[in-house]
Write a protein that holds these residues in place. Structure first.
Motif, PDB file in Angstrom:
ATOM      1  N   VAL A 135       0.736  -1.140  -0.042  1.00 54.86           N
ATOM      2  CA  VAL A 135      -0.082   0.072  -0.084  1.00 54.86           C
ATOM      3  C   VAL A 135       0.735   1.334   0.068  1.00 54.86           C
ATOM      4  N   LYS A 136       0.356   2.323  -0.603  1.00 54.88           N
ATOM      5  CA  LYS A 136       1.130   3.328  -0.747  1.00 54.88           C
ATOM      6  C   LYS A 136       0.962   4.434   0.430  1.00 54.88           C
ATOM      7  N   SER A 137      -0.163   4.465   0.877  1.00 54.13           N
ATOM      8  CA  SER A 137      -0.669   5.515   1.954  1.00 54.13           C
ATOM      9  C   SER A 137      -1.572   4.582   2.842  1.00 54.13           C
ATOM     10  N   ILE A 138      -1.263   5.273   4.042  1.00 49.59           N
ATOM     11  CA  ILE A 138      -2.291   4.610   4.975  1.00 49.59           C
ATOM     12  C   ILE A 138      -3.371   5.279   5.736  1.00 49.59           C
ATOM     13  N   GLY A 139      -4.565   5.204   5.953  1.00 47.45           N
ATOM     14  CA  GLY A 139      -5.406   6.063   6.405  1.00 47.45           C
ATOM     15  C   GLY A 139      -6.493   5.621   7.220  1.00 47.45           C
ATOM     16  N   VAL A 140      -7.691   6.094   7.974  1.00 52.06           N
ATOM     17  CA  VAL A 140      -8.803   5.851   8.600  1.00 52.06           C
ATOM     18  C   VAL A 140      -9.935   6.119   7.992  1.00 52.06           C
ATOM     19  N   SER A 141     -11.078   5.840   8.638  1.00 55.97           N
ATOM     20  CA  SER A 141     -12.334   6.087   8.209  1.00 55.97           C
ATOM     21  C   SER A 141     -13.257   6.044   9.439  1.00 55.97           C
ATOM     22  N   ASN A 142     -14.179   6.938   9.760  1.00 58.94           N
ATOM     23  CA  ASN A 142     -15.040   7.082  10.859  1.00 58.94           C
ATOM     24  C   ASN A 142     -14.263   7.135  12.194  1.00 58.94           C
ATOM     25  N   TYR A 143     -13.183   7.867  12.098  1.00 48.80           N
ATOM     26  CA  TYR A 143     -12.444   8.169  13.241  1.00 48.80           C
ATOM     27  C   TYR A 143     -12.778   9.217  14.097  1.00 48.80           C
ATOM     28  N   HIS A 144     -12.836   9.486  15.255  1.00 50.30           N
ATOM     29  CA  HIS A 144     -13.294  10.508  15.915  1.00 50.30           C
ATOM     30  C   HIS A 144     -11.933  11.286  16.646  1.00 50.30           C
ATOM     31  N   GLN A 145     -11.934  12.540  16.970  1.00 56.84           N
ATOM     32  CA  GLN A 145     -10.624  13.052  17.615  1.00 56.84           C
ATOM     33  C   GLN A 145      -9.978  12.099  18.683  1.00 56.84           C
ATOM     34  N   THR A 146     -10.907  11.445  19.742  1.00 57.10           N
ATOM     35  CA  THR A 146     -10.206  10.708  20.585  1.00 57.10           C
ATOM     36  C   THR A 146      -9.377   9.372  19.984  1.00 57.10           C
ATOM     37  N   HIS A 147     -10.079   9.001  18.930  1.00 58.98           N
ATOM     38  CA  HIS A 147      -9.372   7.960  18.160  1.00 58.98           C
ATOM     39  C   HIS A 147      -7.965   8.313  17.529  1.00 58.98           C
ATOM     40  N   LEU A 148      -8.002   9.427  17.195  1.00 57.97           N
ATOM     41  CA  LEU A 148      -6.768   9.857  16.581  1.00 57.97           C
ATOM     42  C   LEU A 148      -5.827   9.996  17.573  1.00 57.97           C
ATOM     43  N   ASP A 269     -23.845   5.242  11.193  1.00 58.57           N
ATOM     44  CA  ASP A 269     -23.713   5.211  12.586  1.00 58.57           C
ATOM     45  C   ASP A 269     -22.626   6.345  13.140  1.00 58.57           C
ATOM     46  N   ASP A 270     -22.904   6.677  14.256  1.00 61.70           N
ATOM     47  CA  ASP A 270     -22.142   7.598  15.091  1.00 61.70           C
ATOM     48  C   ASP A 270     -20.795   6.752  15.619  1.00 61.70           C
ATOM     49  N   PRO A 271     -19.856   6.926  14.964  1.00 59.18           N
ATOM     50  CA  PRO A 271     -18.637   5.863  15.320  1.00 59.18           C
ATOM     51  C   PRO A 271     -18.282   6.068  16.817  1.00 59.18           C
ATOM     52  N   GLU A 272     -18.291   7.211  17.283  1.00 53.52           N
ATOM     53  CA  GLU A 272     -17.807   7.479  18.859  1.00 53.52           C
ATOM     54  C   GLU A 272     -19.029   6.557  19.702  1.00 53.52           C
ATOM     55  N   LEU A 273     -20.159   6.591  19.447  1.00 56.61           N
ATOM     56  CA  LEU A 273     -21.128   5.624  20.124  1.00 56.61           C
ATOM     57  C   LEU A 273     -20.886   4.221  19.732  1.00 56.61           C
ATOM     58  N   VAL A 274     -20.690   3.910  18.549  1.00 60.81           N
ATOM     59  CA  VAL A 274     -20.496   2.355  18.342  1.00 60.81           C
ATOM     60  C   VAL A 274     -19.411   1.957  19.101  1.00 60.81           C
ATOM     61  N   TYR A 275     -18.370   2.770  19.115  1.00 59.46           N
ATOM     62  CA  TYR A 275     -16.884   2.322  19.517  1.00 59.46           C
ATOM     63  C   TYR A 275     -17.196   2.195  21.160  1.00 59.46           C
ATOM     64  N   GLU A 276     -17.857   3.199  21.743  1.00 55.50           N
ATOM     65  CA  GLU A 276     -17.901   3.356  23.124  1.00 55.50           C
ATOM     66  C   GLU A 276     -18.626   2.383  23.990  1.00 55.50           C
ATOM     67  N   ILE A 277     -19.900   2.155  23.286  1.00 52.18           N
ATOM     68  CA  ILE A 277     -21.065   1.366  24.142  1.00 52.18           C
ATOM     69  C   ILE A 277     -20.415   0.018  24.607  1.00 52.18           C
ATOM     70  N   GLU A 278     -20.373  -0.151  26.108  1.00 50.50           N
ATOM     71  CA  GLU A 278     -19.871  -1.437  26.434  1.00 50.50           C
ATOM     72  C   GLU A 278     -18.312  -1.700  26.234  1.00 50.50           C
ATOM     73  N   HIS A 279     -17.643  -0.648  25.860  1.00 55.87           N
ATOM     74  CA  HIS A 279     -16.362  -0.997  25.534  1.00 55.87           C
ATOM     75  C   HIS A 279     -15.552   0.045  25.953  1.00 55.87           C
ATOM     76  N   GLN A 280     -14.255  -0.169  26.293  1.00 54.97           N
ATOM     77  CA  GLN A 280     -13.221   0.972  26.780  1.00 54.97           C
ATOM     78  C   GLN A 280     -12.387   0.803  25.725  1.00 54.97           C
ATOM     79  N   TYR A 281     -11.451   1.982  25.740  1.00 59.08           N
ATOM     80  CA  TYR A 281     -10.343   1.770  24.909  1.00 59.08           C
ATOM     81  C   TYR A 281      -9.320   1.055  25.166  1.00 59.08           C
TER      82      TYR A 281
END
Ligand SMILES: NC(=O)c1ccc[n+]([C@@H]2O[C@H](COP(=O)([O-])OP(=O)(O)OC[C@H]3O[C@@H](n4cnc5c(N)ncnc54)[C@H](OP(=O)(O)O)[C@@H]3O)[C@@H](O)[C@H]2O)c1
Length: 284
Positions: A135-148, A269-281
Motif C-alpha cells: 500500500v502506498k498510503s495509510i489512513g482511517v475512516s470514521n475516526y473521531h478526535q479521541t481515536h486519533l 452510525d456515529d462511530p463514537e457511540l458504536v465504539y464506546e458502548i460497553e467498550h473501553q479504549y
C-alpha cells in the motif's frame, strides 16, 4: 484551489491524491460497474473508492482492466472491515484485496471503522504493508478526535486521510478542524447525504443562481472547504454532472449559508457511540 477533476493534492506522506473520486458502494454487478467506471474515467475521475465490505473489489478490478490503461493513471482506495482487523488478519486481508483488484499495490488503505479490540494491531499491519510496498498510503475512516489521539500514542506514522460522513446536514466542523490540525485530509463519504440534501431549498436557490444542480453545488461546497469527495452514481448523466464542478465559485456568503444547514443528521452510525458502548479504549 483545485481547478480540474484530475488535479491532485499532496498528502502528508508526500503522495499525491485526486481531490475528487468515484464512490462504488452498491455497484454490485459487472455490467453496471463496467459502465460506471468507463464513464467516470472518460469524465476525468482518477480515484476509485471501494471496500471489502462492498463485495465489489473484483468487479472494480475487472472494470479497470478493461480500460487498458497504465496502473499509475489511477488511484485505488480500499478499506479493511472490522472482522478482518488484527495484525496477521489485516496483512492477509490486504493480500486478498490485491488479488481481487488484480493489482500489486493499493494507493490508499483505510481502517473502515475503529474497533477497540484490534485498534493498534491493525494499524501496525498497515505500517508493515506500507513498508512492504503493498500500500502506498495509510489512513482511517470514521475516526473521531479521541481515536486519533489514542492512535498517536503508538503509531509510527499517523493516517494521511480520515474518510468521514460529511454533507450539508452533517458538516462536522470540529472533526474537520481536528483532522486539519493533525495534517490529515478529510474525505467526505456520502457527500450528498446519500440524496437527503438534494431537495434542500437553500441549496436549490444557490444552485439556480449559478446554473448548476444542487448536487454540483454541494460538491463544490466541499471542495472549497478543502474537503475531498467521492460521490457515487450509477447513472452516466449524473456521473458526468458530478465531475462538472470546476467552472464556478461559491461566494463566502453562499458557503456560509450551506454550512449553516448543519443539523447533525447522520445516514450512518456515529462511530463514537458504536465504539464506546460497553467498550473501553484498550491500553497499548
Ligand atoms: N467509509 C465509509 O464508512 C463509507 C460509508 C458510506 C459510503 N462510503 C463511500 O462514499 C461513497 C459515496 O457515498 P454514498 O454512495 O453513500 O452517497 P452519495 O454519493 O452522497 O449519494 C449517492 C446517491 O445520490 C444519487 N446521486 C448521485 N449523483 C447525483 C446527482 N448528480 N443528482 C441526483 N442524485 C445523485 C445516487 O443515485 P444514482 O446512483 O441513481 O445516481 C445515489 O443514490 C460510496 O459510494 C462509498 O464509496 C464510505
Amino acid at each position: 484551489m483545485i481547478n480540474s477533476i484530475k488535479d491532485t493534492i499532496k498528502l502528508a506522506d508526500g503522495n499525491e491524491m485526486p481531490m475528487e473520486g468515484f464512490g462504488t458502494y452498491k455497484l454490485d454487478n459487472q455490467e453496471t460497474m463496467d459502465q460506471a467506471v468507463k464513464t467516470a474515467f472518460e469524465c476525468g475521475y482518477r480515484l476509485f473508492d471501494t471496500a471489502q465490505f462492498y463485495n465489489n473489489e473484483e468487479l472494480l478490478g475487472n472494470s479497470i482492466k478493461k480500460l487498458e490503461i497504465n496502473r499509475k493513471e489511477i488511484f485505488i482506495t480500499d478499506k479493511i472491515p472490522e472482522p478482518k482487523q488484527g495484525y496477521q488478519s489485516t496483512l492477509d486481508a490486504i493480500d486478498e484485496s490485491l488479488s481481487r483488484l488484480q493489482t500489486d499495490y493499493i494507493d490508499l488503505i483505510l481502517v473502515h471503522w475503529p474497533i477497540h479490540s484490534q485498534f493498534f494491531a491493525t494499524w501496525r499491519a498497515f505500517e508493515k504493508a506500507k513498508a512492504d510496498g503493498k500500500v502506498k498510503s495509510i489512513g482511517v475512516s470514521n475516526y473521531h478526535q479521541t481515536h486519533l489521539d489514542l492512535l498517536s500514542t503508538a503509531a509510527d506514522e499517523m493516517p494521511v486521510v480520515n474518510q468521514i460522513e460529511d454533507h450539508p446536514y452533517l458538516t462536522q466542523e470540529p472533526m474537520v478542524a481536528a483532522n486539519k490540525q493533525r495534517n490529515i485530509l478529510t474525505q467526505a463519504w456520502s457527500p450528498m447525504g446519500r440524496g437527503a440534501t438534494l431537495q434542500d431549498p437553500t441549496i436549490k436557490s444557490i444552485a439556480e443562481k449559478h446554473g448548476k444542480s444542487t448536487a454540483q453545488t454541494i460538491l463544490r461546497w466541499h471542495l472549497q472547504r478543502g474537503i475531498s469527495i467521492i460521490p457515487k452514481s450509477s447513472n452516466p448523466e449524473r456521473i458526468k454532472q458530478n465531475a462538472n464542478i470546476y467552472d464556478f465559485n461559491l461566494s463566502d456568503d453562499e458557503m456560509k449559508q450551506i454550512s449553516s444547514l448543519n443539523q447533525e443528521q447522520r445516514t450512518g452510525d456515529d462511530p463514537e457511540l458504536v465504539y464506546e458502548i460497553e467498550h473501553q479504549y484498550p491500553t497499548k
